[in-house]
Structures are given as structure tokens and as C-alpha cells.
Design a protein around this motif. Structure first.
Motif, mmCIF file in Angstrom:
data_model
loop_
_atom_site.group_PDB
_atom_site.id
_atom_site.type_symbol
_atom_site.label_atom_id
_atom_site.label_comp_id
_atom_site.label_asym_id
_atom_site.label_seq_id
_atom_site.Cartn_x
_atom_site.Cartn_y
_atom_site.Cartn_z
ATOM 1 N N ILE A 128 0.849 -1.189 0.000
ATOM 2 C CA ILE A 128 0.000 0.000 0.000
ATOM 3 C C ILE A 128 0.886 1.241 0.000
ATOM 4 O O ILE A 128 1.948 1.262 0.641
ATOM 5 N N PRO A 129 0.450 2.291 -0.745
ATOM 6 C CA PRO A 129 1.324 3.448 -0.970
ATOM 7 C C PRO A 129 1.843 4.074 0.323
ATOM 8 O O PRO A 129 3.007 4.469 0.390
ATOM 9 N N GLY A 130 1.001 4.160 1.325
ATOM 10 C CA GLY A 130 1.406 4.798 2.577
ATOM 11 C C GLY A 130 2.620 4.134 3.198
ATOM 12 O O GLY A 130 3.490 4.798 3.764
ATOM 13 N N LEU A 131 2.697 2.817 3.072
ATOM 14 C CA LEU A 131 3.821 2.119 3.682
ATOM 15 C C LEU A 131 5.067 2.178 2.792
ATOM 16 O O LEU A 131 6.186 2.204 3.280
ATOM 17 N N ASN A 132 4.836 2.244 1.478
ATOM 18 C CA ASN A 132 5.981 2.441 0.576
ATOM 19 C C ASN A 132 6.645 3.784 0.866
ATOM 20 O O ASN A 132 7.847 3.953 0.662
ATOM 21 N N ALA A 133 5.837 4.732 1.343
ATOM 22 C CA ALA A 133 6.342 6.090 1.571
ATOM 23 C C ALA A 133 7.293 6.166 2.756
ATOM 24 O O ALA A 133 7.991 7.159 2.918
ATOM 25 N N ILE A 134 7.320 5.116 3.580
ATOM 26 C CA ILE A 134 8.179 5.155 4.761
ATOM 27 C C ILE A 134 9.640 5.338 4.337
ATOM 28 O O ILE A 134 10.347 6.208 4.856
ATOM 29 N N ASP A 135 10.069 4.533 3.366
ATOM 30 C CA ASP A 135 11.471 4.614 2.918
ATOM 31 C C ASP A 135 11.771 5.999 2.333
ATOM 32 O O ASP A 135 12.831 6.572 2.586
ATOM 33 N N GLU A 136 10.787 6.513 1.588
ATOM 34 C CA GLU A 136 10.947 7.838 0.971
ATOM 35 C C GLU A 136 11.127 8.907 2.061
ATOM 36 O O GLU A 136 12.004 9.765 1.970
ATOM 37 N N ALA A 137 10.304 8.809 3.107
ATOM 38 C CA ALA A 137 10.351 9.794 4.190
ATOM 39 C C ALA A 137 11.677 9.714 4.950
ATOM 40 O O ALA A 137 12.279 10.743 5.280
ATOM 41 N N VAL A 138 12.128 8.496 5.204
ATOM 42 C CA VAL A 138 13.395 8.330 5.919
ATOM 43 C C VAL A 138 14.548 8.893 5.067
ATOM 44 O O VAL A 138 15.427 9.611 5.564
ATOM 45 N N GLY A 139 14.501 8.602 3.769
ATOM 46 C CA GLY A 139 15.538 9.102 2.856
ATOM 47 C C GLY A 139 15.584 10.614 2.858
ATOM 48 O O GLY A 139 16.649 11.222 2.905
ATOM 49 N N ARG A 140 14.398 11.216 2.871
ATOM 50 C CA ARG A 140 14.347 12.674 2.841
ATOM 51 C C ARG A 140 14.920 13.270 4.124
ATOM 52 O O ARG A 140 15.619 14.286 4.098
ATOM 53 N N ALA A 141 14.604 12.627 5.252
ATOM 54 C CA ALA A 141 15.133 13.104 6.528
ATOM 55 C C ALA A 141 16.660 13.035 6.527
ATOM 56 O O ALA A 141 17.346 13.913 7.066
ATOM 57 N N THR A 142 17.192 11.982 5.897
ATOM 58 C CA THR A 142 18.653 11.836 5.825
ATOM 59 C C THR A 142 19.251 12.986 5.018
ATOM 60 O O THR A 142 20.231 13.615 5.425
ATOM 61 N N GLU A 143 18.621 13.273 3.871
ATOM 62 C CA GLU A 143 19.129 14.359 3.016
ATOM 63 C C GLU A 143 19.109 15.691 3.751
ATOM 64 O O GLU A 143 20.038 16.493 3.644
ATOM 65 N N MET A 144 18.041 15.944 4.486
ATOM 66 C CA MET A 144 17.871 17.237 5.158
ATOM 67 C C MET A 144 18.639 17.327 6.472
ATOM 68 O O MET A 144 18.821 18.422 7.002
#
Lengths: 278, 259, 270
Positions: free
Chosen positions: B39-55
């Protein structure tokens, strides 16, 4: 430079907040005298009280605190006022938040002199109970044994005239819960099958849509939909209280919302036509 | 209804549904393969973590007002997965809690997740803390944290009430990527309006199966679907029966399900 | 023999000095038990956790499914429900202590090391002490009532009131007509909201409230129909899913089938 249409899509939230503040203040100061239609849910509560057996006890359960008192206090007030008009004896009980028992008691205590209601004879405060499931299960068997004493005078319940002949929910003629939470699950699951008393609910507006399931099934006899429900009830009782005045800022706030949604969408379409960001 | 004997029909239904779930769990454990979509919401977890790393900004995880029950424990299971992912990239984590019992378990979950990710030394004991069990004291504390720390990602899983929008709007204001999931249906509209991804209804309980692909959890998920089919059939039969005057409300099947 | 009578005779109520000795003994046993549990190997601990979880769940399952005695609402386990409830309350009280300890530890550290935002932490620590002292020592005084009702209640109400502002900005951002479904949702939302307010109801006020076929076309009637006929089934469907999901996870936890969760991880530690 961003176009006017693009700006409409991204109005600074501080302007939104300021506009809302002004509208609420103006609405409270200058009420718009428009009548509110009484819906079937509020009428359900009214009819349940009208039909309640005066020999039986009515129970008003509360689970609200200062945070939701804007909606829950007037709901509690109209229900208690109607019970008093009908000369029905009632008990207050509170769950979930200890503030609830103090705030609900204040409402009843304030109304009591107007209708000649005497504590212990016409009404009583069972007080705050932490464990709703355990308390309701116990009350199904025996109210006095479960609750033991009242909260105001801290005396055994059997010493109060109001409790004469009241054993369990068979002797209860009306139940209402005024709540900021989803306590109805406990009432419906643990009490509804043990009594013929109609069960009514007065939730905050946010909670109300969830309740329609049980209204549809007939498990909830009536509901006061947030502050709007209290305003409808005031109309049925023929009084002009806080909610009759407060419904104006509520109306204006929703109008503001429509306008803002319209502006945002206009901005989106106009921007698309201009080939900008949508 | 306090005891099964108050209403045997309901009790039998509970037992039947439980048996179906257990049966599918057992068949899955014995090697039967089940398919479930992501489900898209759970796929977004990796995306969110990646973004936090970048920022280079922290990740916030809020279990709402959940106590130590199924909702709270499910939230911790989802958070455990997030922590293991975040630990790989060295993200800072913040987890305020509103329930003291859940707090004690949450503290251990965070520590164990760091250990499982092979980074026990990165665990910060101050990252999990108890704030307040009063709804709006907790809300103001979390909102303050979101603004002060300017969190990059916000995960809201658990029991939420009126405070949901306070968290979601605070996160939106600091530009955090937000994923939310709750069993409180009345709060779903607020999350949908303010968060990037929202997990709806029983997807919340299914999340751990989606994430881990563990046979037991997948089996349970399929069992839940069978149960839903049974309920759907009951609704369908009831609707048809109530529409036929010869059967109606007095038909034994309708009586079974009438309170 | 009746279980309740047996337990009462086996564990008579403490009297005299035993009222003090009994809790101390319980605490001492708990400390010993804590160290025993810590020293157990992972496999044994897993079995112990699974057994205790199963027993705790079995109590409630049995109490629910066991038929009640004729003429009563009780079976042979019902008497113990309040006691088990008390055990849970005691555990919760202990964890509350741990929670407050966590809060005090973190913020004392901030104040002592004068980290960024330490004055906020100092205010928090002072507030905890003042509120606790007021609640314990001065419960029936103006001092406590003022703190509880004038300060805390006002803060609570203020936080709830901020929701109005947040709802406005969230709805403004979210309600964009980007698809046919979004359009349908927005029209439904507008009708429901208009049906709730006098200004909206005024638009169709010329239609009689009751007693006419045309009444169903009033905005408040359409709004009510949407809530009752469209919203309620959707809520019910989500409710069914949640109920079954809750049942499944409860079964998995009870029977220690939950994989990847906290208890499984703890049990696997060696």
C-alpha cells in the motif's frame, strides 16, 4: 513573479487565521436571527425524555472536559433542563476525565433552584468512575452495590430518597451520554441489552458522523450533533441560550470555508488556463 | 452483552471468526503462499526516511494517545520497522508518548530496533520520552517539538482524537513528509487533508504483514479477508430477507442478528 | 470446592501489622523475581512470556464463554474480574512513576547542562512540583482550584480552539477539484455543511419542514440523508474491518503468534 491565480492557491495561513478570528468575534457580537430546523436526531432525544417513565431514574453520563465545553456544556444543560421541566429524577455519572464530574455538576447545580430540584431527592451525583467497563457491568447487576456512595455528600446511596426502589438498569427510564469520546461502545455493549431505557448520545461535531450507524440500527434513540444539536434543542425547549447565539459564528465560519475552497479552486483552474502551476 | 450465554449466537460468531483466522495462520506457517499488495502509505516510509537523511533533520514518531493494547503495540511494530530503516542512515529519532505503560515498552522497542539494525551505539536514551497523559498537554508538547526541531518526517500511528490535526498541521507547517494511520475513523478526514499518506481502517492492523511479509501475518491477513466475506454474506442475506415480506424481521436468521 | 471460597480461605485479608508486612514481602518477591527473569536464557524466557500471556488471555476468554449460574449474571470466574482489573491498575500506576521519572530525568539534564531551551524545562519542572503539592496538600483550597480550573482548563480549551484555525487552513489546501471523485466529495461536503447551519437551511426554508413530499428536498433533509444513508454504511464497513483486524491481532498476541513485534523480539534474546 507568481500570478494572482497562483497566489489564490497559496494564501498565507496567517491571513486565514486572522479572517477566521474576526468572523468569530463579529458573529458572537452580531447574531444573525435565522431559525435552525430541528432534525430527527435531536427530536429523538426530546421524544425519549418526553416519553420517559417519571417513576424511573434518568442517568446523564458525561465524558468531557474544559477543552470541549463549548459544545458539551450546552448539550448537558439542555438535557438536564428538559429532565427538570418534566420533573424526572436523574443521576449524574462521569467517566474518562475527572474534570467531567465537576463541570456537569456545576450545570445541574446552577439549574436546580430554577426548577426547585433538591439534591438527594430529585437528583444525585454518582461522581467520576475511572473504570467504565467494570462500573457499567456492576451497575447492570446492582447500582447501589457498585457505586456505594455519592460524590457530593459522600453518603451511602440508600440514604438518599431518590434511590428508593432503584436497583439496577430495569429501574432506569432514560440514559444520555454527553461525550467528547467514543464511550457509546461501552454503553451499547454492556448496558443496552439489560434495559428498555432509550439511549441517547450528545457528541462533539467531529464524533457525530460515526454515530449514524447506531442511529440507523435503532440502538441510539437520538443524538445532539455538537453545538448545532444543542441549538436545535434550545429551539424545541423555547429558550434562547448560548448556542442560539453561537450558531452564528459557526455558520459564518463555514461560509468562510466555502469561500476559501472556491478561491483555491478558482486559482487552480485559472492557473491551468494560463499554463502555470496547478 | 457481558457473557457468551447472554447471546450464544454472537459468541458462536466470534469463535467462528477466530477459528478462520487461526486456520489461515496455520496453513501459511505450513508453507502456503499468499499474495498481498503493497500500500502506498507504507511504501512512503522509505521515501520519508531518505528525505530526513538528506535534510539532516530528525524523524518524529507519535503513537497518539494509545495505551498498552493492540493499537499501541501495532504502532510500535510499525515504528520498529521505521527505526531499523532510519538506523542504517544515522537519522535522529524522537518518540514522545502519552501513556506511561506504552512508554516503558516503546523505550525497549527503540533500543532493540537499533540493536537489530547493528547500531546499538546510536541509541539515544533521550529519544523516547513520556510527555503527559492529558490530551492537550501532550498535543502542545508534540507540536512544540515539531516546530523547534523542524522534523523532516512525521509518522503518526495509533489512537488519535482531536489532537490529530494539531500534529498534522504543525508537521505541514514545517514542511515534514507525513504518514499517518489510525483506527479512529473520525480523525481520518483530518489526516487525509494534512498528511502525504494515510492508512485507512483495517490497513492499520495489516501494516505489519505488508511490511514484513512474514507468513504468520500474511495468513492472518487472508483470514481477516475470509471473515469479511462472511460478514458481507450476512449483510447480503439480511438485506434480501428484509426485502421479502414472507421472511422479514421475524425470520430466524434476522432474529439471530437482532439485538 | 467453590474457587472464590477456596481463595478467600487460602489468602485471608491481612490484619494488624500484616497490612504493612504483606506489601513489603510482595515488593521483595518482585525484586527477586525480576533478577530471576533477567538471568533466564532466551528459550526459557520465551516459554515463560508465552505461558503468562496465554494464561492472562485465557482468564478473560473463559470468563466470557463459561455459562453463567442460573438466576445470576456470574460464573465461577466473574468474582475475580475486579481483582484482575486492580492488578492492571497497579501495574499502570508503577509505569506512571517510570513515565514521570523519564520526564524529570530528561528535563533536569537540560537545566543542569543549560542546553538550548532550558528555561522551558525549568518551567515544566516547577509546574510539576507546584501542581503535585497543590493537589496532594491543598486539594480543597482556592490555590488548587485556581490552578486546576483557571489555568489548566483554560489551556486545554485554548488548545482545542486552535483546531478551528487548523481546520480552515487544512480544508482550504485539501479541497481541490482534481478529479470526478474529488468533485463528488466536495459537493457532498458542501451540502452536508450547508444543511447544518441556519444560513444554509435558509436557502430552502420555503419548503415545509415536515409533512410534505417536497420536505426531502430541503438542504437539511439532504444533509441528513447523506449522513444516514451514505456516511453510515461506509463507517460501518470500516468498523467491520477494524473489528476483525483487532480480533486477529488480539488472537496473535494472546497465542504468541505475533512475529516481528516487541514480545517476540524480547523472547528471542538470549
Amino acid at each position: 513573479m507568481s500570478s494572482f491565480a497562483e497566489n489564490l492557491q497559496n494564501i498565507d495561513r496567517r491571513y486565514l487565521y486572522l479572517t477566521l478570528l474576526l468572523i468569530v468575534v463579529i458573529g458572537l457580537l452580531v447574531p444573525i436571527p435565522l431559525p435552525l430546523a430541528v432534525g430527527p436526531q435531536a427530536r429523538g432525544v426530546y421524544d425519549a425524555i418526553e416519553k420517559a417513565d417519571p417513576r424511573k431514574l434518568a442517568i446523564v453520563s458525561t465524558l468531557w472536559s474544559a477543552s470541549t465545553q463549548g459544545e458539551n456544556r450546552p448539550q448537558t444543560r439542555v438535557i438536564i433542563e428538559h429532565l427538570m421541566r418534566r420533573k424526572l429524577k436523574f443521576a449524574l455519572i462521569a467517566f474518562g476525565d475527572p474534570q467531567s464530574t465537576i463541570l456537569a455538576y456545576e450545570v445541574a447545580d446552577e439549574l436546580a433552584p430554577k426548577y426547585g430540584y433538591k439534591y438527594g431527592r430529585d437528583w444525585i451525583n454518582f461522581g467520576f468512575r475511572a473504570d467504565i467497563a467494570g462500573t457499567l457491568k456492576g451497575m447492570v447487576r446492582n447500582i447501589e452495590e457498585t457505586l456505594k456512595q455519592d460524590t457530593k455528600e459522600r453518603k451511602p446511596l440508600h440514604q438518599f430518597p431518590i434511590m428508593k426502589g432503584i436497583r439496577n438498569f430495569d429501574d432506569v427510564g432514560f440514559i444520555a451520554e454527553v461525550s467528547a469520546s467514543a464511550n457509546y461502545v461501552s454503553w451499547l455493549g454492556l448496558v443496552a441489552g439489560s434495559t428498555d431505557a432509550p439511549f441517547c448520545y450528545a457528541p462533539t461535531s467531529v464524533m457525530a458522523p460515526e454515530l449514524y450507524t447506531y442511529i440507523d440500527s435503532g440502538q441510539i434513540a437520538g443524538m445532539l450533533f455538537g453545538i448545532k444539536g444543542a441549538a436545535e434543542y434550545e429551539r424545541m425547549l423555547g429558550i434562547k441560550g448560548f448556542t442560539t447565539r453561537a450558531i452564528t459564528p459557526v455558520s459564518l465560519t463555514l461560509i468562510l470555508l466555502f469561500v476559501l475552497i472556491g478561491l483555491g479552486n478558482y486559482g487552480m483552474f485559472a492557473s491551468r488556463r494560463q499554463g502555470g502551476k496547478a | 452483552m457481558i457473557h457468551a450465554s447472554d447471546r450464544w449466537e454472537s459468541a458462536i460468531l466470534i469463535a467462528l471468526l477466530s477459528a478462520i483466522v487461526l486456520l489461515t495462520i496455520v496453513t501459511a506457517q505450513r508453507g502456503r503462499k499468499y499474495f498481498v499488495r503493497r500500500i502506498p502509505g507504507l511504501n512512503a516510509i522509505d521515501e520519508a526516511v531518505g528525505r530526513a537523511t538528506e535534510m539532516g533533520r530528525p524523524i518524529l514518531m507519535v503513537p497518539g494517545l494509545s495505551g498498552l493494547g493492540v493499537v499501541g503495540l501495532q504502532a510500535l511494530t510499525i515504528f520498529s520497522y521505521i527505526i531499523k530503516t532510519a538506523a542504517q542512515f544515522g537519522n535522529r529519532l524522537i518518540m514522545p508518548t502519552a501513556d506511561s505503560a506504552l512508554y516503558t515498552v516503546a523505550e525497549e522497542v527503540v533500543r532493540d530496533s537499533y540493536t537489530a539494525a547493528g547500531k546499538p551505539e546510536d541509541y539515544d536514551p533521550n529519544s523516547v520520552y513520556f510527555l503527559s497523559d492529558r490530551q492537550f498537554a501532550f498535543a502542545s508538547g508534540v507540536a512544540g517539538t515539531i516546530f523547534r526541531e523542524k522534523v523532516a518526517a512525521s509518522f503518526l500511528f495509533g489512537d488519535f482524537f482531536a489532537e490529530s490535526l494539531i500534529f498534522a498541521e504543525a508537521g505541514q507547517q514545517v514542511g515534514a513528509i507525513q504518514v499517518a494511520g489510525t483506527v479512529s475513523t473520525t480523525q481520518l478526514p483530518f489526516f487525509i487533508a494534512s498528511c502525504d499518506y494515510t492508512i485507512i481502517g483495517d490497513e492499520y492492523y495489516a501494516a505489519s504483514a505488508y511490511i514484513s511479509r512474514e507468513p504468520t501475518l500474511l495468513g492472518s491477513l487472508v483470514g481477516q479477508d475470509y471473515c469479511k466475506i462472511i460478514i458481507l454474506l450476512v449483510v447480503l442475506i439480511g438485506t434480501i430477507a428484509m426485502s421479502i415480506p414472507a421472511l422479514g424481521a421475524k425470520w430466524f436468521f434476522i432474529q439471530w442478528f437482532t439485538l | 470446592m467453590n474457587l472464590q471460597k477456596f481463595l478467600i480461605s487460602a489468602f485471608p485479608a491481612a490484619k494488624g501489622s500484616m497490612i504493612w508486612i504483606a506489601p513489603l514481602l510482595v515488593i521483595a518477591c518482585s525484586v527477586v523475581l525480576f533478577f530471576v527473569l533477567q538471568s533466564l536464557p532466551g528459550r526459557a524466557r520465551k516459554a515463560l512470556i508465552a505461558s503468562l500471556t496465554f494464561l492472562a488471555g485465557l482468564f478473560y476468554a473463559l470468563e466470557f464463554f463459561w455459562p453463567v449460574r442460573k438466576g445470576t449474571d456470574e460464573n465461577f470466574l466473574t468474582f475475580a474480574v475486579p481483582t484482575v482489573g486492580n492488578v492492571i491498575n497497579v501495574l499502570a500506576a508503577f509505569t506512571l512513576g517510570l513515565g514521570v521519572f523519564s520526564l524529570v530525568r530528561i528535563h533536569t539534564g537540560k537545566v543542569v547542562k543549560q542546553r538550548e531551551g532550558w528555561p522551558n524545562s525549568a518551567v515544566l519542572l516547577i509546574s510539576i512540583v507546584v501542581m503535585a503539592v497543590a493537589g496532594i496538600r491543598f486539594e480543597n483550597t482556592l490555590f488548587f482550584r485556581s490552578l486546576f480550573r483557571d489555568v489548566l482548563n483554560s489551556f486545554d480549551a485554548a488548545m482545542f480552539a486552535t483546531l478551528a484555525f487548523f481546520i480552515i487552513s487544512a480544508a482550504y489546501r485539501a479541497f481541490r477539484i482534481k478529479s470526478a471523485e474529488a468533485t463528488l466529495l466536495m459537493v457532498a461536503a458542501l451540502v452536508v455543511m450547508l444543511g447544518q447551519i441556519p444560513i444554509g437551511q435558509y436557502l430552502t426554508h420555503w419548503i415545509p419542514e415536515n409533512g410534505s413530499f417536497a420536505s426531502i428536498f430541503r438542504l437539511d433533509s439532504i444533509s441528513n440523508w447523506l449522513l444516514l444513508t451514505v456516511n453510515a454504511p461506509a463507517t460501518r464497513a470500516i468498523g467491520f474491518g477494524l473489528g476483525i483486524g483487532g480480533l486477529a491481532i488480539a488472537l496473535r498476541l494472546w497465542l504468541s503468534l505475533e512475529r516481528g513485534a516487541f514480545f517476540e523480539a524480547k523472547a528471542d534474546e538470549s
